[in-house]
Scaffold this motif. Structure first.
Motif, PDB file in Angstrom:
ATOM      1  N   TYR A   1     -14.652   3.514  -4.064  1.00  0.00           N
ATOM      2  CA  TYR A   1     -14.989   2.244  -4.713  1.00  0.00           C
ATOM      3  C   TYR A   1     -13.872   1.221  -4.521  1.00  0.00           C
ATOM      4  O   TYR A   1     -14.125   0.020  -4.359  1.00  0.00           O
ATOM      5  N   ASN A   2     -12.617   1.678  -4.552  1.00  0.00           N
ATOM      6  CA  ASN A   2     -11.496   0.761  -4.355  1.00  0.00           C
ATOM      7  C   ASN A   2     -11.544   0.084  -2.988  1.00  0.00           C
ATOM      8  O   ASN A   2     -11.229  -1.104  -2.857  1.00  0.00           O
ATOM      9  N   LYS A   3     -11.918   0.844  -1.958  1.00  0.00           N
ATOM     10  CA  LYS A   3     -11.999   0.259  -0.612  1.00  0.00           C
ATOM     11  C   LYS A   3     -12.972  -0.914  -0.596  1.00  0.00           C
ATOM     12  O   LYS A   3     -12.688  -1.982  -0.030  1.00  0.00           O
ATOM     13  N   SER A   4     -14.118  -0.717  -1.213  1.00  0.00           N
ATOM     14  CA  SER A   4     -15.105  -1.790  -1.267  1.00  0.00           C
ATOM     15  C   SER A   4     -14.599  -2.954  -2.107  1.00  0.00           C
ATOM     16  O   SER A   4     -14.769  -4.131  -1.745  1.00  0.00           O
TER      17      SER A   4
ATOM     18  N   SER B   1      -3.932  -4.350  -1.759  1.00  0.00           N
ATOM     19  CA  SER B   1      -3.206  -3.526  -2.719  1.00  0.00           C
ATOM     20  C   SER B   1      -3.756  -3.744  -4.124  1.00  0.00           C
ATOM     21  O   SER B   1      -4.476  -4.716  -4.400  1.00  0.00           O
ATOM     22  N   ARG B   2      -3.374  -2.849  -5.002  1.00  0.00           N
ATOM     23  CA  ARG B   2      -3.814  -2.900  -6.397  1.00  0.00           C
ATOM     24  C   ARG B   2      -3.319  -4.175  -7.079  1.00  0.00           C
ATOM     25  O   ARG B   2      -4.094  -4.859  -7.754  1.00  0.00           O
ATOM     26  N   HIS B   3      -2.040  -4.477  -6.919  1.00  0.00           N
ATOM     27  CA  HIS B   3      -1.471  -5.662  -7.563  1.00  0.00           C
ATOM     28  C   HIS B   3      -2.202  -6.919  -7.119  1.00  0.00           C
ATOM     29  O   HIS B   3      -2.550  -7.791  -7.931  1.00  0.00           O
ATOM     30  N   ASP B   4      -2.460  -7.013  -5.799  1.00  0.00           N
ATOM     31  CA  ASP B   4      -3.137  -8.201  -5.279  1.00  0.00           C
ATOM     32  C   ASP B   4      -4.586  -8.270  -5.757  1.00  0.00           C
ATOM     33  O   ASP B   4      -5.133  -9.361  -5.962  1.00  0.00           O
TER      34      ASP B   4
ATOM     35  N   ARG C   1       0.838  -1.203   0.000  1.00  0.00           N
ATOM     36  CA  ARG C   1       0.000   0.000   0.000  1.00  0.00           C
ATOM     37  C   ARG C   1       0.871   1.251   0.000  1.00  0.00           C
ATOM     38  O   ARG C   1       0.533   2.259  -0.640  1.00  0.00           O
ATOM     39  N   ALA C   2       1.985   1.213   0.735  1.00  0.00           N
ATOM     40  CA  ALA C   2       2.899   2.360   0.730  1.00  0.00           C
ATOM     41  C   ALA C   2       3.437   2.610  -0.670  1.00  0.00           C
ATOM     42  O   ALA C   2       3.566   3.764  -1.110  1.00  0.00           O
ATOM     43  N   ARG C   3       3.753   1.538  -1.395  1.00  0.00           N
ATOM     44  CA  ARG C   3       4.223   1.674  -2.772  1.00  0.00           C
ATOM     45  C   ARG C   3       3.141   2.306  -3.644  1.00  0.00           C
ATOM     46  O   ARG C   3       3.431   3.160  -4.499  1.00  0.00           O
ATOM     47  N   GLU C   4       1.872   1.929  -3.440  1.00  0.00           N
ATOM     48  CA  GLU C   4       0.772   2.539  -4.197  1.00  0.00           C
ATOM     49  C   GLU C   4       0.702   4.033  -3.946  1.00  0.00           C
ATOM     50  O   GLU C   4       0.480   4.826  -4.862  1.00  0.00           O
ATOM     51  N   VAL C   5       0.866   4.426  -2.680  1.00  0.00           N
ATOM     52  CA  VAL C   5       0.813   5.851  -2.346  1.00  0.00           C
ATOM     53  C   VAL C   5       1.923   6.600  -3.075  1.00  0.00           C
ATOM     54  O   VAL C   5       1.695   7.660  -3.673  1.00  0.00           O
ATOM     55  N   VAL C   6       3.127   6.058  -3.045  1.00  0.00           N
ATOM     56  CA  VAL C   6       4.257   6.718  -3.709  1.00  0.00           C
ATOM     57  C   VAL C   6       4.032   6.800  -5.213  1.00  0.00           C
ATOM     58  O   VAL C   6       4.355   7.809  -5.858  1.00  0.00           O
ATOM     59  N   ASN C   7       3.462   5.760  -5.806  1.00  0.00           N
ATOM     60  CA  ASN C   7       3.246   5.747  -7.254  1.00  0.00           C
ATOM     61  C   ASN C   7       2.096   6.640  -7.687  1.00  0.00           C
ATOM     62  O   ASN C   7       2.125   7.208  -8.788  1.00  0.00           O
ATOM     63  N   ASP C   8       1.069   6.750  -6.845  1.00  0.00           N
ATOM     64  CA  ASP C   8      -0.159   7.440  -7.249  1.00  0.00           C
ATOM     65  C   ASP C   8      -0.261   8.869  -6.749  1.00  0.00           C
ATOM     66  O   ASP C   8      -1.002   9.677  -7.325  1.00  0.00           O
ATOM     67  N   GLU C   9       0.424   9.206  -5.667  1.00  0.00           N
ATOM     68  CA  GLU C   9       0.226  10.494  -5.024  1.00  0.00           C
ATOM     69  C   GLU C   9       1.517  11.314  -5.034  1.00  0.00           C
ATOM     70  O   GLU C   9       2.619  10.764  -5.062  1.00  0.00           O
TER      71      GLU C   9
END
Length: 732
Positions: free
Chosen positions: A706-709, A718-721, A629-637
């Motif tokens: 929507y992603n949370k749901s 995470s997105r990858h999972d 999830r930390a990697r997602e934050v760095v990539n997306d934000e």
């Protein structure tokens, strides 16, 4: 007034065939769609009066001023809370947070409370067509998507709402009433016209009236009034009913009734005291009551008959008869609203009257005392953006920038700061500031850029500090807080801690508001824990503890973004003290809180700390999930530059290249919605969440909701999972 079911008009004709359809409907959404004058509100108010014993009905009458998400949802959530003990004030309080979208917190809380309720509720949104803000429509679609069985939504509008109507219709989740069904039958038309006209119609006259009006409710009402005045006027081929109203019906009214209707036409809502003040007369309350009793197109909006409305179709016809300047009526109405402490209504009427300078003055003088304490920053901003540039001085532009910051809108923050910069002079004074230029720079450093521009924020804050303290001036305390916050964002924790510690003792002496104390305390605690100053961090945590607990007890987390930093610092201190179980609990809470506010660097830091705590607990999959999830934050934000370095070190330490968070097997337990599926398909590609939102015409906050749901249903973090799980299950 806006959240009261309009009372059933005296002499109204029951529409039993339509009300039966409304009673029997069990669909998620009911739409009542027809042009003006087809009796939508009358039908629903009659149905609501009959169904009120069996269902908790929350009603919101909308107008153009409600076309802003926080204002709209404030009315909706207040209406639901008023009619049901099952709905707390929690969803309403969740709207207070700066930049927190309703789908982030308020609507999930509401949906959870409704899911736990066994009582049937109905939410009626009348005149929904006046809303154009896509953020409102997104959030209403989100509500409809996850609507529990205990709530039903009813929308009345002149046009189809921009919701997935076709999809709901195909699934049998939509009830529709349209003009063809709202049209009065010949028998209903006879009953209505006879009741209003005060005499029974013969067959030929009834047929002529019905054919002339084609069952249009407003037309039948006009024809009935004409018959009441002169039974011989029922025939003819005059189809210009509004002209007929002005020519034949208005002159037949009592002089006081005619005068009030014509002169009050510019006003959207009427009351006795308001009309007295705006029209400079007396006795308006009695005239309005007489018009209601006579069924002359004035409808009461509450059972006490304090507020009324005139049929919208007739306001234009009445305005053509006016001999006085409508702008003067609106100006006097604004003065009355201001005296009644209804500042938003006062500004609205001043703007409609073309009194832009007066509206600007009212905005500037009431920002801190009226709008911001009520959580009305978005309304304030919308009023300001309706003003011409010539009416906005430098101090008002600065205040509008702050309002934009409270709404989490960086682009508009900078636009208004640019305006303040352009209009400001060396003599411009901002309350409490030594230098107006320093105030502009301070807000630009604090609110004007993403986390990724932390070095620029430090430079701006330093310039503001130098200007504000020039010549030994003590300077506004905010300039030190801004510089400390910018330094912390840039990873310069030692320098930030020194500045913030210098200001921290002033919180009691200067009577800081709770949210300021929590913001500064949270930033300071993180700086201290990052600097290895554990004892000082513990002291700050103790001093902020009672305030933080009070905020959580009162469910006001959305209005206190500093709470996330406090919980994250507490969790890190627990980890460093080897209390890893408690640390993980605190950090999970801190991460959840950090997701409510646009502070991606803090969210990243919380996830990094959480990964360490989960690993220390022996739960390697949970640690890897937090790191993913930390990697997602760095990539997306747009996180701070130092975040990427921290992440690479953590990934190397935890061996992220190893196994993923958890294995998935078996079938999906809960079906994905269409929106979730469209987002899931987009997650396979390289697009960021923001880019996915743009492609689907959704805001980034709605995509995240929507992603949370979606993640919950797939059992991933995470997105990858999520993509891997969906492929394993054959969904994509």
């Amino acid at each position: 007034m806006k959240q009261v079911i309009p009372p059933v008009r005296t002499g109204a004709i029951p529409r039993e065939r339509l009300q039966r359809q409304l009673r029997l409907a069990e669909t998620r959404l009911t739409v009542v769609v027809a042009p003006a004058g087809w009796g939508k509100t009358s039908l629903l108010s009659g149905w609501a009066a009959d169904a009120g014993e069996k269902r908790r009905i929350a009603w919101v009458s909308l107008d153009e001023n409600d076309d802003e998400p926080v204002r709209f949802w404030s009315y909706v959530l207040t209406a639901l809370h008023r009619v049901s003990d099952d709905i707390s004030t929690g969803p309403l309080q969740a709207l207070d947070g700066a930049g927190v979208a309703p789908t982030d917190l308020a609507l999930p809380i509401l949906l959870n409370e409704l899911a736990a309720s066994t009582r049937p509720h109905v939410l009626v949104l009348d005149d929904y067509h006046v809303l154009a803000d896509p953020r409102i429509h997104e959030a209403v679609e989100f509500l409809v998507t996850y609507l529990p069985p205990s709530l039903r939504l009813v929308i009345a509008a002149r046009t189809d709402p921009p919701l997935p109507i076709a999809r709901l219709r195909a699934r049998g989740e939509l009830t529709e009433l349209r003009a063809s069904q709202l049209r009065f039958s010949p028998d209903e038309a006879v009953a209505l016209v006879s009741a209003v006209a005060g005499n029974d119609l013969d067959g030929a006259t009834a047929a002529a009236v019905w054919e002339r009006t084609e069952g249009w409710a407003a037309g039948l009402q006009l024809a009935a009034l004409a018959l009441r005045a002169d039974p011989a006027k029922a025939g003819g081929d005059d189809r210009h009913l509004l002209d007929y109203f002005a020519a034949e019906i208005l002159p037949a009214l009592a002089p006081a009734q005619r005068d009030l209707l014509v002169r009050a036409a510019p006003l959207e809502r009427l009351s006795g005291p308001l009309c007295d003040a705006a029209l400079q007369v007396t006795g308006s309350a009695g005239v309005l009551a007489d018009l209601v009793r006579a069924d002359l197109f004035v409808a009461a909006l509450d059972d006490e008959q304090h507020w009324y409305r005139l049929h919208r179709l007739l306001r234009d016809a009445l305005a053509r008869e006016a001999t006085t300047d409508p702008r003067e009526v609106l100006r006097r109405a604004a003065t009355w609203f201001a005296a009644e402490d209804r500042i938003d209504d006062a500004v609205h009427h001043l703007q409609r009257a073309g009194r832009d300078d007066d509206a600007a003055g009212l905005l500037e003088n009431n920002a801190e005392t009226w709008f911001f304490p009520r959580g009305a920053a978005a309304t304030y901003l919308r009023f300001g953006e309706r003003l011409p540039g010539s009416a906005v001085g430098p101090t008002l532009a600065l205040t509008l920038a702050y309002a934009a910051a409270l709404c989490g809108d960086h682009a508009r923050v900078n636009r208004w700061l640019d305006a303040a910069d352009a209009a400001g002079t060396p003599d411009t004074v901002a309350s409490g500031w030594h230098s107006f230029r320093a105030a502009v720079l301070c807000w630009r450093a604090t609110f004007g850029g993403p986390d990724a521009e932390s070095a620029r924020s430090v430079a701006l804050a330093q310039e503001a500090f130098d200007l504000e303290t020039e010549g030994g001036a003590p300077g506004h305390p905010n300039v030190r807080l801004a510089l400390g916050g910018a330094l912390a964002l840039d990873g310069r924790f030692e320098e930030a801690a020194a500045l913030l510690l210098d200001q921290w003792p002033r919180r009691d002496r200067d009577s800081w508001p709770p949210w300021v104390a929590l913001n500064v305390g949270g930033s300071l605690a993180v700086c201290l824990v990052e600097s290895g100053r554990g004892e000082e961090c513990d002291r700050v945590l103790r001093e902020t503890g009672p305030l933080a607990e009070a905020v959580e007890r009162d469910r006001q987390e959305a209005s206190a973004p500093g709470l996330a930093a406090l919980r994250i610092a507490e969790g890190r201190r627990g980890y460093l003290s080897a209390d890893v179980e408690a640390a993980a609990v605190r950090l999970r809470r801190g991460v959840t809180l950090a997701e409510l506010h646009p502070r991606p660097t803090l969210l990243f830091l919380g996830l990094l700390y959480l990964a360490d705590a989960e690993l220390a607990r022996g739960d390697r999959p949970a640690a890897l999930a937090a790191l993913a999830r930390a990697r997602e934050v760095v990539n997306d934000e747009p996180v701070s530059a130092y975040a990427a370095q921290r992440l690479e070190a953590a990934e190397a330490r935890l061996g992220r290249a190893g196994a993923r968070a958890a294995k998935r097997s078996g079938a999906l337990m809960e079906e994905l919605t269409d929106r979730e599926m469209s987002i899931l398909r987009a997650l396979q590609g390289p697009a960021s969440q923001r880019e996915i939102g743009a492609a689907l015409y959704l805001s980034i906050n709605t995509v995240k909701a929507y992603n949370k749901s979606l993640y919950r249903k797939l059992g991933v973090a995470s997105r990858h999972d999520a993509v891997t799980a969906a492929r394993d299950l054959g969904l994509i």
